[in-house]
Write a protein that holds these residues in place. Structure first.
Motif, mmCIF file in Angstrom:
data_model
loop_
_atom_site.group_PDB
_atom_site.id
_atom_site.type_symbol
_atom_site.label_atom_id
_atom_site.label_comp_id
_atom_site.label_asym_id
_atom_site.label_seq_id
_atom_site.Cartn_x
_atom_site.Cartn_y
_atom_site.Cartn_z
ATOM 1 N N THR B 72 0.838 -1.200 0.000
ATOM 2 C CA THR B 72 0.000 0.000 0.000
ATOM 3 C C THR B 72 0.871 1.247 0.000
ATOM 4 O OG1 THR B 72 -1.988 -0.949 0.962
ATOM 5 C CG2 THR B 72 -1.542 1.348 1.479
ATOM 6 N N VAL B 76 0.783 3.910 -3.012
ATOM 7 C CA VAL B 76 0.447 5.319 -2.740
ATOM 8 C C VAL B 76 1.630 6.218 -3.092
ATOM 9 C CG1 VAL B 76 -0.105 6.949 -0.911
ATOM 10 C CG2 VAL B 76 -1.294 4.781 -1.013
ATOM 11 N N CYS B 80 1.606 9.248 -5.772
ATOM 12 C CA CYS B 80 2.029 10.608 -5.458
ATOM 13 C C CYS B 80 3.086 11.079 -6.440
ATOM 14 C CB CYS B 80 2.618 10.677 -4.052
ATOM 15 S SG CYS B 80 1.375 10.557 -2.791
ATOM 16 N N LEU B 145 -4.140 4.677 -9.229
ATOM 17 C CA LEU B 145 -4.367 5.541 -8.066
ATOM 18 C C LEU B 145 -4.033 6.996 -8.405
ATOM 19 C CD1 LEU B 145 -3.097 3.456 -5.015
ATOM 20 C CD2 LEU B 145 -5.383 3.610 -5.986
ATOM 21 N N MET B 149 -6.196 10.453 -7.981
ATOM 22 C CA MET B 149 -5.727 11.611 -7.220
ATOM 23 C C MET B 149 -5.686 12.885 -8.057
ATOM 24 S SD MET B 149 -2.400 10.394 -5.080
ATOM 25 C CE MET B 149 -2.005 12.002 -4.368
ATOM 26 N N ILE B 203 -4.425 11.659 -0.873
ATOM 27 C CA ILE B 203 -3.738 10.412 -0.504
ATOM 28 C C ILE B 203 -4.658 9.565 0.374
ATOM 29 C CG2 ILE B 203 -1.839 9.450 0.846
ATOM 30 C CD1 ILE B 203 -0.164 11.842 0.017
ATOM 31 N N VAL B 206 -7.140 7.728 -1.822
ATOM 32 C CA VAL B 206 -6.704 6.604 -2.642
ATOM 33 C C VAL B 206 -6.131 5.463 -1.813
ATOM 34 C CG1 VAL B 206 -6.279 7.983 -4.691
ATOM 35 C CG2 VAL B 206 -4.409 7.551 -3.105
ATOM 36 N N ALA B 207 -5.689 5.778 -0.587
ATOM 37 C CA ALA B 207 -5.114 4.712 0.239
ATOM 38 C C ALA B 207 -6.133 3.600 0.476
ATOM 39 C CB ALA B 207 -4.621 5.279 1.563
ATOM 40 N N SER B 233 -1.878 -5.195 -1.506
ATOM 41 C CA SER B 233 -2.227 -3.933 -0.857
ATOM 42 C C SER B 233 -3.279 -4.222 0.197
ATOM 43 C CB SER B 233 -2.763 -2.944 -1.886
ATOM 44 O OG SER B 233 -3.934 -3.467 -2.463
#
Lengths: 286, 282
Positions: B72, B76, B80, B145, B149, B203, B206-207, B233
């Motif tokens: 995970t 993430v 980012c 992801l 975001m 964040i 999407v986590a 994840s």
């Protein structure tokens, strides 16, 4: 009229004169030329916002190391006028100008002139004090140098000098690390003037610098202008006629985007040559 | 007569105030019951093994979700890496050139994109990345992801930049600073804490996403740290364990849910604290 005239006379020590009757023979323009050289010459300056013409052909000399006040009712184009002198007008969307503004004889609107260099020579102080909220007092003074990527090796000296010149040093010297926003409105405005001085400009434009300040802070800024006039050419926009009378050597009266009259301040306030000027300064409109 | 109208106003005032209070109370009930339920069910499954060990083969008791935790974080992090620079720069463009045609198009697309169901994004990335590379991968998961975001980061950056007073821009320009320097070192700098908050909230969102990972990052029972391998994840692991028939896996799924909720909560709270600091600094 009399109230203002007497306040000016009291301030300047000029003997009270009866309007019109004792008008001097020499033209005002001649007497002006004797006192100073021209730092800036504005020629046929027109300014537009989109299709609206807010300045309609201004011709105005601005004399070196003198204070020139721009007065006039709201919407007369006085702020736009000063913003044309350092090319800030064009920052607004759809804003443009025609005509020439000669700074030391060179047109700042010429094709090969960079607006950024003009603004370094012609500094600006705004109506609302606008210190950078993310910076402390020291960094605010040095902001012009830092943001321009210039050296701040003599930073401490520059900070002390600039803050002393605006008579703020003694008030903040122990708190240079505090946020600029923590100061009072009047202190913030003096900080903004210090920030402007740190870049060693030649001309300082002030757009109603006291309109957000209380009378005491206003008096301090005015005293400061009196000090700065020795080294800098100052143009100050004000809607406060007493202020113009107190600080300015020359006064220009704008109305509806036109320059109605420009002369020595004492002439404008005691023996205006134009009926509209007289009506405005006597409070008949505006 | 005046008394009667006063009494009536007072009565209405009390009634409306009471209704608002009850509604507010009801609104937080689900949040707290979820938190309570997850905490009470999940706490029992938490132990050192959960954080340090790999999942055990089917039928064997014990093991942990260390790989899913790291997975995970990796996913993430990847998201980012892709979404932050792109989103922040796009947001700056939208704020600086707000009336250009491109800005209008980008703004509209971002708004539409933020409404697209996350599973659709998953399918899109599946078609684009997984099918063309031939296998599920951490990279595909990160891209999915990132796409979720991206609109949030873009629009938050834009909105926060718009909140920076124009006077500061004029102050910078008036000091003879070039436009791009004013944008980056005055406008963006001033909006930075807010932008950081927006990124954190993105964040946090999407986590916990599961759907876009199902056909992109897929899952992995082993460590699988490489970008071109499938990766585990927490959300997908929760899903897999929760639908399994094994009691021990259910227990672990609850524990994973607790860890995930805590992570998201911490991110959210940090973001809010940052905002509060910003407001106080004003």
């Amino acid at each position: 009229m009399t109230a203002i005239a007497s306040s000016i006379n009291a301030f300047r020590g000029v003997a009270s004169s009866v309007p019109d009757a004792t008008r001097p023979v020499e033209t005002a323009a001649q007497s002006r030329l004797e006192v100073a050289s021209k730092k800036i010459e504005v020629e046929k300056l027109h300014a537009f916002f989109g299709t609206a013409e807010v300045l309609k052909g201004i011709d105005l000399p601005i004399y070196s190391t003198k204070v020139t006040a721009i007065i006039g009712p709201s919407g007369c184009g006085k702020s736009t006028f000063v913003r044309c002198i350092n090319r800030m007008h064009e920052v607004t969307r759809n804003a443009r100008t025609t005509g020439r503004v000669l700074l030391d004889g060179r047109d700042i609107y010429a094709r090969n002139v960079d607006a950024v260099t003009v603004r370094r020579r012609v500094g600006m102080v705004f109506q609302k004090p606008n210190p950078f909220p993310t910076m402390n007092i020291r960094d605010n003074v040095l902001a012009g140098l830092r943001l321009n990527g210039l050296s701040t090796r003599d930073g401490e000296t520059i900070v002390e000098q600039s803050l002393s010149r605006v008579a703020l040093w003694d008030e903040v010297k122990d708190n240079l690390g505090r946020s600029g926003a923590s100061l009072s409105g009047g202190q913030q405005q003096r900080l903004c003037i210090a920030r402007c001085l740190a870049l060693e400009p030649e001309v300082i434009l002030m757009d109603e610098p006291c309109s957000a300040l209380d009378p005491i802070a206003t008096a301090r800024v005015e005293a400061l202008i009196n000090e700065l006039r020795e080294r800098y050419t100052i143009v100050i926009v004000t809607h406060n006629m007493q202020q113009a009378a107190r600080v300015a050597d020359f006064t220009a009266f704008f109305y509806m985007g036109e320059l109605v009259e420009h002369d020595q301040t004492k002439v404008i306030f005691t023996r205006p040559g134009n009926q509209r000027t007289e009506d405005y300064i006597t409070g008949r409109f505006g | 007569m005046e008394d009667a109208s006063y009494m009536r106003r007072k009565l209405v005032d009390h009634a409306v105030r009471g209704a608002c209070f009850i509604a507010a109370l009801l609104a937080v009930v689900p949040l707290f019951s979820v938190l309570y339920y997850v905490a009470s069910k999940g706490a029992g499954g938490l132990n050192l093994a959960f954080f340090t060990e790999l999942p055990k083969p089917v039928g064997e008791e014990g093991g942990g979700m260390a790989n899913a935790l790291v997975g995970t974080l990796e996913l993430v992090g990847l998201a980012c890496l892709f979404a932050m620079p792109l989103g922040v720069l796009a947001g700056i463009y939208l704020a600086e050139f707000r009336e250009s045609k491109l800005a209008t198009v980008v703004r509209f697309s971002a708004d539409v994109m933020s409404g697209v169901p996350s599973i659709t994004i998953g399918i899109f990335v599946y078609t684009l990345v997984v099918l063309s590379t031939g296998h599920f991968s951490a990279l595909a998961g990160g891209i999915a992801l990132a796409l979720i975001m991206l609109p949030t980061v873009t629009r938050t950056t834009e909105e926060l930049l718009k909140l920076v007073p124009e006077e500061l821009r004029e102050a910078g320009l008036g000091l003879g600073v070039a436009k791009w320097r004013v944008t980056m070192r005055v406008m963006v700098r001033t909006a930075l804490p807010g932008i950081a908050t927006g990124v954190m909230l993105a964040i946090a969102r999407v986590a916990g996403e599961t759907a876009p990972l199902l056909f992109t990052a897929f899952n992995n029972r082993f460590w699988g740290g490489a970008l071109d391998e499938p990766i585990a994840s927490l959300p997908v692991q929760i899903y897999t364990y929760a639908v399994s028939p094994y009691e021990d896996w259910h227990r672990q799924a609850w524990a994973a849910a607790l860890v995930l909720v805590t992570m998201v909560l911490v991110l959210n709270v940090t973001a809010r604290v940052l905002v509060r600091h910003r407001v106080r600094a004003r």
